[in-house]
Design an enzyme around this catalytic site. Structure first.
Site, PDB file in Angstrom:
ATOM      1  N   SER A   1       7.420  10.046   5.781  1.00 44.42           N
ATOM      2  CA  SER A   1       7.129  10.310   7.188  1.00 44.42           C
ATOM      3  C   SER A   1       8.440  10.386   7.953  1.00 44.42           C
ATOM      4  O   SER A   1       9.445   9.787   7.555  1.00 44.42           O
ATOM      5  CB  SER A   1       6.266   9.189   7.778  1.00 44.42           C
ATOM      6  OG  SER A   1       6.186   9.291   9.182  1.00 44.42           O
TER       7      SER A   1
ATOM      8  N   TYR B   1       9.101  -9.658  10.601  1.00 49.76           N
ATOM      9  CA  TYR B   1       8.036  -8.675  10.811  1.00 49.76           C
ATOM     10  C   TYR B   1       8.051  -8.097  12.222  1.00 49.76           C
ATOM     11  O   TYR B   1       7.829  -8.811  13.207  1.00 49.76           O
ATOM     12  CB  TYR B   1       6.672  -9.296  10.524  1.00 49.76           C
ATOM     13  CG  TYR B   1       5.559  -8.274  10.480  1.00 49.76           C
ATOM     14  CD1 TYR B   1       5.370  -7.492   9.346  1.00 49.76           C
ATOM     15  CD2 TYR B   1       4.718  -8.068  11.565  1.00 49.76           C
ATOM     16  CE1 TYR B   1       4.358  -6.542   9.292  1.00 49.76           C
ATOM     17  CE2 TYR B   1       3.708  -7.129  11.517  1.00 49.76           C
ATOM     18  CZ  TYR B   1       3.531  -6.369  10.376  1.00 49.76           C
ATOM     19  OH  TYR B   1       2.542  -5.430  10.326  1.00 49.76           O
TER      20      TYR B   1
ATOM     21  N   THR C   1       0.818  -1.218   0.000  1.00 49.09           N
ATOM     22  CA  THR C   1       0.000   0.000   0.000  1.00 49.09           C
ATOM     23  C   THR C   1       0.849   1.264   0.000  1.00 49.09           C
ATOM     24  O   THR C   1       0.599   2.203  -0.768  1.00 49.09           O
ATOM     25  CB  THR C   1      -0.929   0.008   1.220  1.00 49.09           C
ATOM     26  OG1 THR C   1      -1.737  -1.171   1.216  1.00 49.09           O
ATOM     27  CG2 THR C   1      -1.825   1.237   1.220  1.00 49.09           C
TER      28      THR C   1
END
Length: 219
Positions: A53, A78, A21
């Site tokens: 960001s 992860y 995304t």
């Protein structure tokens, strides 16, 4: 973009959801518009703004951005905060790569990346704060009638509005000079240093080539 979830999830295309995304979709759209961008640049100045960001500094040292799908999709790699940081670091590398490659063909294309600031949008409530509050296993009434309203009030006092968060993007889309192409900005309209790993041109090239492989034949 979206924040990383508590667990690794793949999209229907087989790519970790946050990375797909926050980076791959933007990369693919831009590559599909490449001919249009270059044609437009033959007639006037084109500015491309990639919203990153300050969280890109959370990209783990020595990694920066994964450059294989096996690494990205590996549950053992992860970590929620790291993965969001990796996707935002990817945005910085993307703007660098655009600037290096598109400017080779045209002096009328400017690409920059930006941290918009702490902006009061639904991303905080729906994905971060609410998820954390609900993990406390309190009554739904207490959550809905006391905790979430208190959070919203605090959020609105300390964070920027969406309009204020767009200030620097608007500057980059309308006024930034060619000399700042490829650079990274913070509010308000300030070019600042990025993560030191973003100085690694070899990493940027590997990451660009990897991104191109992911979107090959998608336009």
């Amino acid at each position: 973009g979206i924040p990383s979830g508590p667990k690794l999830k793949l999209t229907s295309d087989g790519i970790e959801r946050t990375f797909h995304t926050n980076h791959v979709g933007h990369f693919q759209m831009t590559m599909c518009l490449k001919d249009v961008i270059e044609k437009t640049a033959s007639e006037g100045l084109v500015r491309i703004v990639v919203v990153s960001s300050g969280a890109h500094f959370d990209a783990p040292a020595g990694i920066g951005a994964w450059t294989t799908l096996d690494e990205i999709n590996n549950p053992e790699n992860y970590e929620r905060e790291n993965y969001y940081g990796i996707t935002k670091f990817a945005n910085v590398l993307f703007a660098q790569g655009l600037s290096r490659r598109l400017l080779t063909n045209s002096q009328n294309i400017i690409a920059t990346s930006v941290h918009p600031g702490m902006v009061a949008t639904g991303i905080w409530e729906g994905n971060v704060a609410q998820e954390k509050i609900e993990s406390w296993e309190l009554s739904p009434w207490l959550i809905d009638n006391m905790l979430l309203p208190a959070f919203r009030s605090l959020r609105d006092q300390v964070m920027w509005t969406a309009s204020q968060g767009a200030w620097t993007q608007t500057y980059l889309a309308t006024q930034v000079p060619k000399s700042d192409s490829g650079k990274y900005f913070h509010p308000i309209n300030r070019q600042v240093a990025w993560h030191e790993m973003a100085n690694d041109e070899t990493l940027e090239k590997r990451f660009w080539d990897f991104s191109m492989q992911l979107v090959e034949g998608q336009c």
